[in-house]
Design an enzyme around this catalytic site. Structure first.
Site, PDB file in Angstrom:
ATOM      1  N   SER A 137       1.750  -5.173   6.255  1.00 39.92           N
ATOM      2  CA  SER A 137       1.600  -5.452   4.813  1.00 39.92           C
ATOM      3  C   SER A 137       2.954  -5.389   4.313  1.00 39.92           C
ATOM      4  CB  SER A 137       0.416  -4.815   4.451  1.00 39.92           C
ATOM      5  OG  SER A 137      -0.785  -4.923   5.288  1.00 39.92           O
ATOM      6  N   HIS A 158       1.750 -12.525   8.418  1.00 42.21           N
ATOM      7  CA  HIS A 158       0.701 -11.861   7.624  1.00 42.21           C
ATOM      8  C   HIS A 158      -0.452 -12.428   7.267  1.00 42.21           C
ATOM      9  CE1 HIS A 158       0.111  -8.975   3.893  1.00 42.21           C
ATOM     10  NE2 HIS A 158      -0.371  -8.491   4.989  1.00 42.21           N
ATOM     11  N   GLU A 170       1.098 -15.419   4.994  1.00 38.79           N
ATOM     12  CA  GLU A 170       2.497 -15.177   4.420  1.00 38.79           C
ATOM     13  C   GLU A 170       3.484 -15.003   5.798  1.00 38.79           C
ATOM     14  OE1 GLU A 170       2.715 -12.799   0.476  1.00 38.79           O
ATOM     15  OE2 GLU A 170       2.422 -11.524   2.387  1.00 38.79           O
ATOM     16  N   ASN A 208       1.150  -8.343  -1.698  1.00 39.42           N
ATOM     17  CA  ASN A 208       1.180  -7.117  -1.949  1.00 39.42           C
ATOM     18  C   ASN A 208       2.114  -6.399  -2.956  1.00 39.42           C
ATOM     19  OD1 ASN A 208      -1.324  -6.807  -0.259  1.00 39.42           O
ATOM     20  ND2 ASN A 208      -0.021  -6.314   1.529  1.00 39.42           N
TER      21      ASN A 208
HETATM   22  N1  LIG Z   1      -6.741  -3.950   6.167  1.00 39.62           N
HETATM   23  C1  LIG Z   1      -6.137  -5.085   5.588  1.00 39.62           C
HETATM   24  O1  LIG Z   1      -6.566  -5.575   4.509  1.00 39.62           O
HETATM   25  C2  LIG Z   1      -4.609  -5.887   6.147  1.00 39.62           C
HETATM   26  C3  LIG Z   1      -4.487  -6.971   5.570  1.00 39.62           C
HETATM   27  C4  LIG Z   1      -3.104  -7.648   6.165  1.00 39.62           C
HETATM   28  C5  LIG Z   1      -2.529  -6.816   7.138  1.00 39.62           C
HETATM   29  N2  LIG Z   1      -2.999  -5.618   7.544  1.00 39.62           N
HETATM   30  C6  LIG Z   1      -2.015  -4.805   8.416  1.00 39.62           C
HETATM   31  O2  LIG Z   1      -2.656  -4.845   9.816  1.00 39.62           O
HETATM   32  C7  LIG Z   1      -2.335  -4.043  10.491  1.00 39.62           C
HETATM   33  C8  LIG Z   1      -3.678  -3.292  10.978  1.00 39.62           C
HETATM   34  O3  LIG Z   1      -4.449  -2.905   9.609  1.00 39.62           O
HETATM   35  P1  LIG Z   1      -5.995  -2.768   9.811  1.00 39.62           P
HETATM   36  O4  LIG Z   1      -6.443  -2.786   8.704  1.00 39.62           O
HETATM   37  O5  LIG Z   1      -6.595  -3.796  10.988  1.00 39.62           O
HETATM   38  O6  LIG Z   1      -6.223  -1.388  10.532  1.00 39.62           O
HETATM   39  P2  LIG Z   1      -7.308  -0.658  11.410  1.00 39.62           P
HETATM   40  O7  LIG Z   1      -7.231   0.994  10.933  1.00 39.62           O
HETATM   41  O8  LIG Z   1      -8.595  -1.372  10.985  1.00 39.62           O
HETATM   42  O9  LIG Z   1      -6.940  -0.791  13.006  1.00 39.62           O
HETATM   43  C9  LIG Z   1      -5.558  -0.132  13.404  1.00 39.62           C
HETATM   44  C10 LIG Z   1      -5.580  -0.482  14.784  1.00 39.62           C
HETATM   45  O10 LIG Z   1      -4.604   0.340  15.352  1.00 39.62           O
HETATM   46  C11 LIG Z   1      -4.604   1.029  16.467  1.00 39.62           C
HETATM   47  N3  LIG Z   1      -3.657   2.249  16.506  1.00 39.62           N
HETATM   48  C12 LIG Z   1      -3.667   3.421  15.554  1.00 39.62           C
HETATM   49  N4  LIG Z   1      -3.052   4.109  16.019  1.00 39.62           N
HETATM   50  C13 LIG Z   1      -2.191   3.656  17.080  1.00 39.62           C
HETATM   51  C14 LIG Z   1      -1.171   3.903  17.556  1.00 39.62           C
HETATM   52  N5  LIG Z   1      -0.605   5.218  17.626  1.00 39.62           N
HETATM   53  N6  LIG Z   1      -0.591   3.142  18.644  1.00 39.62           N
HETATM   54  C15 LIG Z   1      -1.121   1.787  18.862  1.00 39.62           C
HETATM   55  N7  LIG Z   1      -2.357   1.398  18.319  1.00 39.62           N
HETATM   56  C16 LIG Z   1      -2.875   2.303  17.222  1.00 39.62           C
HETATM   57  C17 LIG Z   1      -6.362   1.534  16.179  1.00 39.62           C
HETATM   58  O11 LIG Z   1      -6.791   1.863  17.483  1.00 39.62           O
HETATM   59  C18 LIG Z   1      -6.767   0.265  15.700  1.00 39.62           C
HETATM   60  O12 LIG Z   1      -7.096  -0.686  16.679  1.00 39.62           O
HETATM   61  C19 LIG Z   1      -1.493  -2.832   9.705  1.00 39.62           C
HETATM   62  O13 LIG Z   1      -0.291  -3.095   9.597  1.00 39.62           O
HETATM   63  C20 LIG Z   1      -1.874  -3.298   8.239  1.00 39.62           C
HETATM   64  O14 LIG Z   1      -0.784  -3.336   7.322  1.00 39.62           O
HETATM   65  C21 LIG Z   1      -4.109  -4.964   6.889  1.00 39.62           C
END
Ligand SMILES: NC(=O)c1ccc[n+]([C@@H]2O[C@H](COP(=O)([O-])OP(=O)(O)OC[C@H]3O[C@@H](n4cnc5c(N)ncnc54)[C@H](O)[C@@H]3O)[C@@H](O)[C@H]2O)c1
Length: 302
Positions: A137, A158, A170, A208
């Site tokens: 993000s 993204h 994005e 963001n």
């Molecule tokens: N939540 C949102 O609204 C959103 C929107 C767009 C982008 N993102 C981005 O997407 C990415 C994931 O976010 P999310 O919301 O799916 O998070 P989440 O917490 O739901 O999932 C995170 C994942 O990462 C894994 N993980 C955690 N620590 C780890 C490690 N050390 N090594 C490998 N895997 C690991 C977890 O097991 C899980 O599968 C981030 O970069 C976030 O910025 C999030």
């Protein structure tokens, strides 16, 4: 060829050179990884979803099947189509299974060190002409690119949450990315049925960078006691016609992810509007992460 730092020109209009993505690897089976898997599989792309634990990866596929079954029940999807879509998604705990993917999107925790290490590992596994993308993000995509020996083939893609419903993607072009990589990323997102915008590699990109000062200031207002949680959310829905209030949106994004986003934005711009409020930090420390943990600004356990 990598793009020039000052290159503001539009992308080349021909996409003839762009790699077509038929096999997608996704690393990370959290909120976003599973959403992206559904979007890509629905668009006819084969997906390998990799989680650190096989049980988690399998559970993600089962929840995708449930979500597809609901769509069939509601008459939004044919049963045969649902079967075909689910059949396109394979779950694995083995990163090596991504070796022949045309594109790998990582969507693991928003932590630069974790993502860098993952990119290094992927660089050693994914076929030479494969593209590596991040769903970060806010983090600097260029830092992930230079962690690999293929910085010209690294890009940001993204998606927004929930990925199957949100129409925007994005595409982030770091200084190191080739035109062909950026064009392929844009084409992939378009093939997934998304509207695509291109943005330079600056923390928060477009959405963001503009959204988080607003969300952060809603926490400030709550912490100052200016208004209650419900009144802040009701005000922004009714007064601005937003589909949800800022505190409910923070819960949807995840308070840990939101905190990481604010910290990355503050690191880059030093703007006080990006400085995360103590309340948000304490809630994350307490494990109150929003919907995914069952409690945040709202309680989801009832
Ligand atoms: N939540 C949102 O609204 C959103 C929107 C767009 C982008 N993102 C981005 O997407 C990415 C994931 O976010 P999310 O919301 O799916 O998070 P989440 O917490 O739901 O999932 C995170 C994942 O990462 C894994 N993980 C955690 N620590 C780890 C490690 N050390 N090594 C490998 N895997 C690991 C977890 O097991 C899980 O599968 C981030 O970069 C976030 O910025 C999030």
């Amino acid at each position: 060829m990598a793009r020039a730092a000052t290159d503001d020109s539009d992308l080349p209009t021909t996409t003839g050179q762009a790699m077509s993505i038929t096999k997608l690897g996704i690393v990370g089976s959290g909120i976003m990884g599973s959403g992206i898997a559904e979007v890509a599989a629905k668009s006819g792309i084969d997906v390998v979803l990799r989680s650190r634990k096989q049980e988690t990866a399998d559970a993600m596929v089962r929840s995708l099947e449930k979500s597809l079954a609901k769509q069939v029940e509601r008459g939004r999807l044919e049963e045969s189509a649902a079967k075909e879509i689910a059949g396109r998604v394979t779950a694995t705990a083995d990163l090596q299974s991504l070796d022949d993917a045309d594109l790998v999107i990582e969507s693991v925790v928003e932590d630069l060190a974790v993502k860098k290490e993952l990119f290094q590992r992927l660089d050693g596994i994914v076929k030479a002409d494969g593209i590596l993308a991040t769903n970060t993000s806010t983090l600097p995509v260029v830092e992930l690119a230079v962690a690999t020996r293929r910085p010209d083939q690294v890009v940001g893609i993204h998606f927004f949450n929930p990925a199957p419903m949100m129409s925007l993607v994005e595409v982030i072009a770091p200084l190191t990315a080739s035109d062909a990589t950026v064009v392929a990323a844009k084409r992939f997102a378009t093939d997934c049925g998304k509207d695509v915008v291109e943005v330079k590699d600056r923390a928060g990109f477009i959405v963001n960078a503009l959204l988080f000062p607003y969300l952060n200031n809603a926490v400030r207002m709550l912490e100052a006691g200016t208004a209650s949680r419900d009144d802040i959310d009701t005000a922004m829905k009714g007064g601005c016609n937003f589909p949800m209030g800022p505190l409910a949106l923070l819960d949807l994004v995840g308070l840990d992810t939101s905190l990481s986003i604010l910290d990355a934005l503050y690191d880059e711009f030093r703007d006080p509007n990006y400085a995360a409020l103590p309340l948000l930090r304490r809630m994350v420390a307490a494990g109150q992460l929003g919907r995914k943990s069952g409690a945040g600004f709202y309680d989801y356990k009832k």
